[in-house]
Design an enzyme around this catalytic site. Structure first.
Site, PDB file in Angstrom:
ATOM      1  N   VAL A  11       0.832  -1.202   0.000  1.00 52.14           N
ATOM      2  CA  VAL A  11       0.000   0.000   0.000  1.00 52.14           C
ATOM      3  C   VAL A  11       0.869   1.256   0.000  1.00 52.14           C
ATOM      4  O   VAL A  11       0.606   2.214  -0.735  1.00 52.14           O
ATOM      5  CB  VAL A  11      -0.943  -0.008   1.228  1.00 52.14           C
ATOM      6  CG1 VAL A  11      -1.637   1.315   1.409  1.00 52.14           C
ATOM      7  CG2 VAL A  11      -1.976  -1.110   1.067  1.00 52.14           C
ATOM      8  N   ARG A 158      -7.038  -2.768  -4.957  1.00 48.43           N
ATOM      9  CA  ARG A 158      -6.936  -4.219  -5.163  1.00 48.43           C
ATOM     10  C   ARG A 158      -5.559  -4.538  -5.697  1.00 48.43           C
ATOM     11  O   ARG A 158      -5.104  -3.879  -6.647  1.00 48.43           O
ATOM     12  CB  ARG A 158      -7.964  -4.689  -6.206  1.00 48.43           C
ATOM     13  CG  ARG A 158      -9.400  -4.540  -5.807  1.00 48.43           C
ATOM     14  CD  ARG A 158     -10.285  -4.602  -7.037  1.00 48.43           C
ATOM     15  NE  ARG A 158      -9.976  -3.501  -7.961  1.00 48.43           N
ATOM     16  CZ  ARG A 158     -10.468  -3.387  -9.197  1.00 48.43           C
ATOM     17  NH1 ARG A 158     -11.250  -4.315  -9.695  1.00 48.43           N
ATOM     18  NH2 ARG A 158     -10.151  -2.354  -9.961  1.00 48.43           N
ATOM     19  N   LYS A 208     -14.063   0.020   6.408  1.00 45.61           N
ATOM     20  CA  LYS A 208     -13.053  -0.812   5.738  1.00 45.61           C
ATOM     21  C   LYS A 208     -13.268  -2.299   6.041  1.00 45.61           C
ATOM     22  O   LYS A 208     -13.315  -3.140   5.138  1.00 45.61           O
ATOM     23  CB  LYS A 208     -11.651  -0.363   6.179  1.00 45.61           C
ATOM     24  CG  LYS A 208     -10.524  -1.246   5.699  1.00 45.61           C
ATOM     25  CD  LYS A 208     -10.388  -1.248   4.191  1.00 45.61           C
ATOM     26  CE  LYS A 208      -9.424  -2.336   3.740  1.00 45.61           C
ATOM     27  NZ  LYS A 208      -9.247  -2.417   2.310  1.00 45.61           N
ATOM     28  N   ALA A 256     -17.108 -18.588  -8.571  1.00 45.03           N
ATOM     29  CA  ALA A 256     -16.744 -19.720  -7.716  1.00 45.03           C
ATOM     30  C   ALA A 256     -15.299 -20.125  -7.982  1.00 45.03           C
ATOM     31  O   ALA A 256     -14.799 -20.016  -9.099  1.00 45.03           O
ATOM     32  CB  ALA A 256     -17.680 -20.893  -7.991  1.00 45.03           C
ATOM     33  N   CYS A 264      -5.368  -9.384   2.806  1.00 52.41           N
ATOM     34  CA  CYS A 264      -6.445  -8.613   3.437  1.00 52.41           C
ATOM     35  C   CYS A 264      -7.645  -9.434   3.901  1.00 52.41           C
ATOM     36  O   CYS A 264      -7.964  -9.433   5.089  1.00 52.41           O
ATOM     37  CB  CYS A 264      -6.904  -7.516   2.485  1.00 52.41           C
ATOM     38  SG  CYS A 264      -5.643  -6.265   2.246  1.00 52.41           S
TER      39      CYS A 264
END
Ligand code: NAD
Length: 434
Positions: A11, A158, A208, A256, A264
């Protein structure tokens, strides 16, 4: 604006580049001196699209600098984003050790007003704790007490699409009770073409966790449904497509597969469950979500085992180690559990991934890393697809079938066409599409 990012992990690095792209001068501070030196040379510790080019561009223009000097970094910047890790503790709760260390460094070196922004995913109440930790460190180290604010600004990027997400978020959440802090954050995000939602820190912190928990719930819902589909001969992909056309449901996170992983979802679901039990509240849906995710790879491997009549001495080619494509992140990747299970059952395991590496300790158990899917599949009894890297859908599957001993494939990501694979002659097993 001069911005300091504390923690140059996934991040942190992404935010350093995003804030530089938005026109700020950014310092990245990390306690890992070697990482800092390598970053200053333009060498990234992660694989992620667009990062390398963007980093070298901003290093050349001196818009970014990396430092291992806490004092200088804190004193030269008035806005400080905390991007350090919040890993799971043994009891499932979030470990705030790194956040606390960062707070103590800020309190020690603070030399004027600072806005401290918590971007790390941190439980409800962390903003308050941060205020206390910074104040205590100030009292301990300084004669003069400087003013500061602490806000919460969780990150939703992401992996695999990190920089694009950081530059074009769906929303910016600002948890702040200080006008001065809110105004600074609004200025930083003034180019964001999305809603900026201002709320209290506690709500921002829970937004979050609740968001990740909800996405994990969608995944576990469709994974559990896929087991019913297997039994009833219903194709879960068709079901998910039809469901996803409803705007209230949406098609994302309804695929699926072998289960969610990464740095995360597993830890955030477990931290939320820990917080709930600490408050004597049962989040029973979420408990089930975690349980389904744990059992999904076990369920799929049992199906494969039944098909092969056991794993002992079988050669299994595992395609994909990272928890998702376009990243080399293997944290909590379901592929690792699958490899361990195969090894425990005495299979010969060959692994391929375009960028991710198998954890070194697995080599002691005989895992072979292959440079191509072809090498992994030669004479194999089965292929297990664990990561939906786009290159796997473009493989020459008729040739792959020819070089295998037995053309069995478990497509753990439902990325290939069942019809095409069966036409080629594969014994194809998808997830919820028998
Ligand atoms: P990471 O483990 O990749 O990086 C953390 C970095 O912080 C490391 O480089 C470490 O050396 C450094 N660090 C630790 N303590 C420090 C200190 N006191 N001072 C300076 N540096 C310090 O973590 P990450 O994946 O980037 O995640 C960071 C946070 O962001 C976590 O809370 C995570 O839950 C959250 N988050 C992650 C993602 C993701 O996709 N990875 C997405 C959204 C939010």
């Amino acid at each position: 604006m001069n911005i300091l990012i504390i923690g140059t992990g996934y991040v942190g690095i992404t935010m350093i580049l995003a804030f530089a792209e938005m026109g700020n001068r950014v310092t990245g501070y990390d306690t890992d001196r070697e990482k800092v030196n390598r970053l200053n040379m333009g060498l990234l510790p992660i694989h992620e699209p667009e990062l390398k080019e963007t980093l070298s561009k901003h290093l050349q223009h001196n818009r970014i600098v990396f430092s291992a000097d806490a004092e200088k970094s804190i004193q030269h910047n008035d806005v400080i984003f905390i991007c350090v890790g919040t890993p799971a503790r043994a009891d499932g709760g979030a470990n705030l050790r790194y956040i606390k260390l960062a707070a103590e460094q800020i309190g020690r070196y603070i030399n004027g007003y600072k806005l401290v922004v918590i971007k790390s995913t941190a439980p409800v109440g962390t903003q308050q704790k941060m205020v206390r930790w910074i104040s205590l460190a100030q009292i301990h180290y300084n004669n003069v007490l400087h003013p500061f604010d602490v806000s919460s600004n969780p990150e939703f990027l992401r992996e695999g699409n990190a920089l694009a997400d950081a530059l074009n978020p769906d929303r910016v959440i600002i948890g702040s009770t200080s006008k001065r802090a809110t105004d600074i954050l609004k200025t930083i995000y003034n180019k964001a073409a999305c809603p900026v939602f201002i709320t209290r820190p506690k709500e921002a912190e829970l937004i979050k966790y609740a968001s990740n928990a909800f996405l994990a719930t969608k995944i576990s819902f469709i994974n559990e449904l896929s087991r019913l589909c297997d039994k009833m001969g219903v194709d879960v992909r068709e079901v998910a497509s039809g469901m996803g056309m409803d705007k209230r449901i949406g098609s994302l996170f309804l695929k699926a597969g072998i289960g969610y992983g990464g740095s995360c979802f597993p830890k955030d679901v477990s931290a939320l469950l820990w917080e709930a039990s600490n408050q004597q509240i049962s989040l029973s849906i979420l408990e089930k979500v975690a349980e389904i995710n744990r059992s999904q790879p076990i369920y799929l491997m049992a199906r494969l085992k039944e098909r092969l009549g056991g794993f002992s001495n079988r050669i299994i080619a595992v395609l994909g180690v990272s928890f998702k494509p376009d990243t080399d992140d293997i944290r909590e990747s379901p592929a690792i559990g699958i490899i361990q299970k195969l090894l425990a059952e005495k299979a010969v395991v060959r692994v391929h991934d375009p960028v991710a590496r198998v954890p070194a300790q697995l080599f002691d158990y005989g895992v072979e890393e292959c440079v191509s899917p072809r090498l992994a599949a030669k004479d194999a009894d089965a292929i297990v697809i664990c990561t939906d890297w786009p290159q796997y859908s473009k493989l020459n599957w008729p040739q792959m079938k020819k070089i295998m001993k037995f053309p069995c494939i478990l497509d753990g990501r439902n990325m290939l066409s069942a019809k095409t694979m069966r036409r080629i002659g594969f014994d194809y097993m998808g997830v919820g599409s028998r």
